[in-house]
Design a protein around this motif. Structure first.
Motif, PDB file in Angstrom:
ATOM      1  N   LEU A  62      19.370  -2.179  -6.524  1.00  0.00           N
ATOM      2  CA  LEU A  62      18.524  -1.009  -6.304  1.00  0.00           C
ATOM      3  C   LEU A  62      19.328   0.280  -6.445  1.00  0.00           C
ATOM      4  N   LEU A  63      20.495   0.331  -5.795  1.00  0.00           N
ATOM      5  CA  LEU A  63      21.319   1.540  -5.841  1.00  0.00           C
ATOM      6  C   LEU A  63      21.869   1.822  -7.237  1.00  0.00           C
ATOM      7  N   LEU A 119       0.813  -1.207   0.000  1.00  0.00           N
ATOM      8  CA  LEU A 119       0.000   0.000   0.000  1.00  0.00           C
ATOM      9  C   LEU A 119       0.854   1.268   0.000  1.00  0.00           C
ATOM     10  N   LEU A 120       1.782   1.384   0.937  1.00  0.00           N
ATOM     11  CA  LEU A 120       2.614   2.586   1.011  1.00  0.00           C
ATOM     12  C   LEU A 120       3.541   2.708  -0.206  1.00  0.00           C
ATOM     13  N   PRO A 121       4.250   1.639  -0.605  1.00  0.00           N
ATOM     14  CA  PRO A 121       5.082   1.778  -1.811  1.00  0.00           C
ATOM     15  C   PRO A 121       4.297   2.165  -3.061  1.00  0.00           C
ATOM     16  N   LEU A 122       3.059   1.698  -3.168  1.00  0.00           N
ATOM     17  CA  LEU A 122       2.242   2.072  -4.325  1.00  0.00           C
ATOM     18  C   LEU A 122       1.800   3.529  -4.259  1.00  0.00           C
ATOM     19  N   MET A 123       1.617   4.039  -3.062  1.00  0.00           N
ATOM     20  CA  MET A 123       1.193   5.428  -2.906  1.00  0.00           C
ATOM     21  C   MET A 123       2.356   6.398  -3.114  1.00  0.00           C
ATOM     22  N   ALA A 181      12.364   2.508   0.046  1.00  0.00           N
ATOM     23  CA  ALA A 181      12.947   1.210  -0.327  1.00  0.00           C
ATOM     24  C   ALA A 181      14.332   1.040   0.287  1.00  0.00           C
ATOM     25  N   VAL A 182      15.156   2.072   0.229  1.00  0.00           N
ATOM     26  CA  VAL A 182      16.507   2.000   0.803  1.00  0.00           C
ATOM     27  C   VAL A 182      16.420   1.809   2.311  1.00  0.00           C
ATOM     28  N   PHE A 194      11.104  -1.712  -4.673  1.00  0.00           N
ATOM     29  CA  PHE A 194      10.080  -2.719  -4.389  1.00  0.00           C
ATOM     30  C   PHE A 194       9.786  -3.585  -5.624  1.00  0.00           C
ATOM     31  N   SER A 195      10.668  -3.557  -6.586  1.00  0.00           N
ATOM     32  CA  SER A 195      10.524  -4.328  -7.821  1.00  0.00           C
ATOM     33  C   SER A 195       9.173  -4.091  -8.482  1.00  0.00           C
TER      34      SER A 195
END
Length: 182
Positions: free
Chosen positions: A169-170, A90-94, A104-105, A177-178
């Motif tokens: 990621l870096l 939910l939070l990563p999508l927002m 993410a880091v 979050f892929s």
């Protein structure tokens, strides 16, 4: 939220370190699957011995427990590789752009710290089990260091997979979050 997002498996982007870690994680997945199949076969043998032959079993239950523990722990890096852990997105999508990357880091660093602690302390217990010759309190009384070795190896390889994911990621090889927008 516009567009549909889908989590995808980890990418290596041609990086030799990340590619090697992915290969080891994939091998761990195969080993974990083999251990689960072995535990299933031993369970079937145990049922046959008890139900059909009417005999008691001594080693089967504990062996199955040890194999399943090893399968779960050795399967950790593979599940991380294919992004199979349960997520609440939910939070990563927002979040968008830089905020998603920061989140993410931060989460990757916290996860790395927790898994590093798990690997460290499992090694400590492995060392104690080995040096003190700990055995199971059952009639069969097998040594328990092999179980702790599987736990230690599993968490250590999970840590390695997380470090490879963090590097990807870096470097921009993988998205936070892929998540990819379709």
């Amino acid at each position: 939220m516009s567009g549909q997002t889908v989590a995808v498996a980890a990418r290596h982007g041609g990086d030799p370190f990340i590619r090697a870690v992915h290969a080891v994680s994939t091998l761990c997945g195969w080993v974990a699957a083999g251990l689960l199949v072995a535990s299933l076969l031993i369970t079937c043998q145990m049922i046959f011995v008890r139900a059909v032959l009417g005999q008691s079993t001594i080693w089967q239950t504990e062996t199955v427990i040890f194999l399943v523990i090893a399968a779960v722990c050795l399967g950790l890096p593979y599940v991380q590789l294919v992004r199979g852990h349960v997520n609440v997105d939910l939070l990563p999508l927002m979040l968008k752009g830089r905020n998603r990357m920061i989140w993410a880091v931060l989460l990757k660093l916290v996860t790395i710290a927790v898994i590093a602690l798990m690997a460290w302390y499992s090694f400590d217990v492995l060392h104690q089990a080995w040096s003190r010759n700990w055995k199971s309190p059952s009639v069969w009384a097998p040594r328990i260091w092999p179980v702790w070795a599987a736990v230690t190896v599993g968490f250590t390889l999970m840590l390695l997979q997380l470090l490879a994911d963090f590097l990807a990621l870096l470097r921009g090889i993988d998205q936070p979050f892929s998540l990819e927008t379709r």
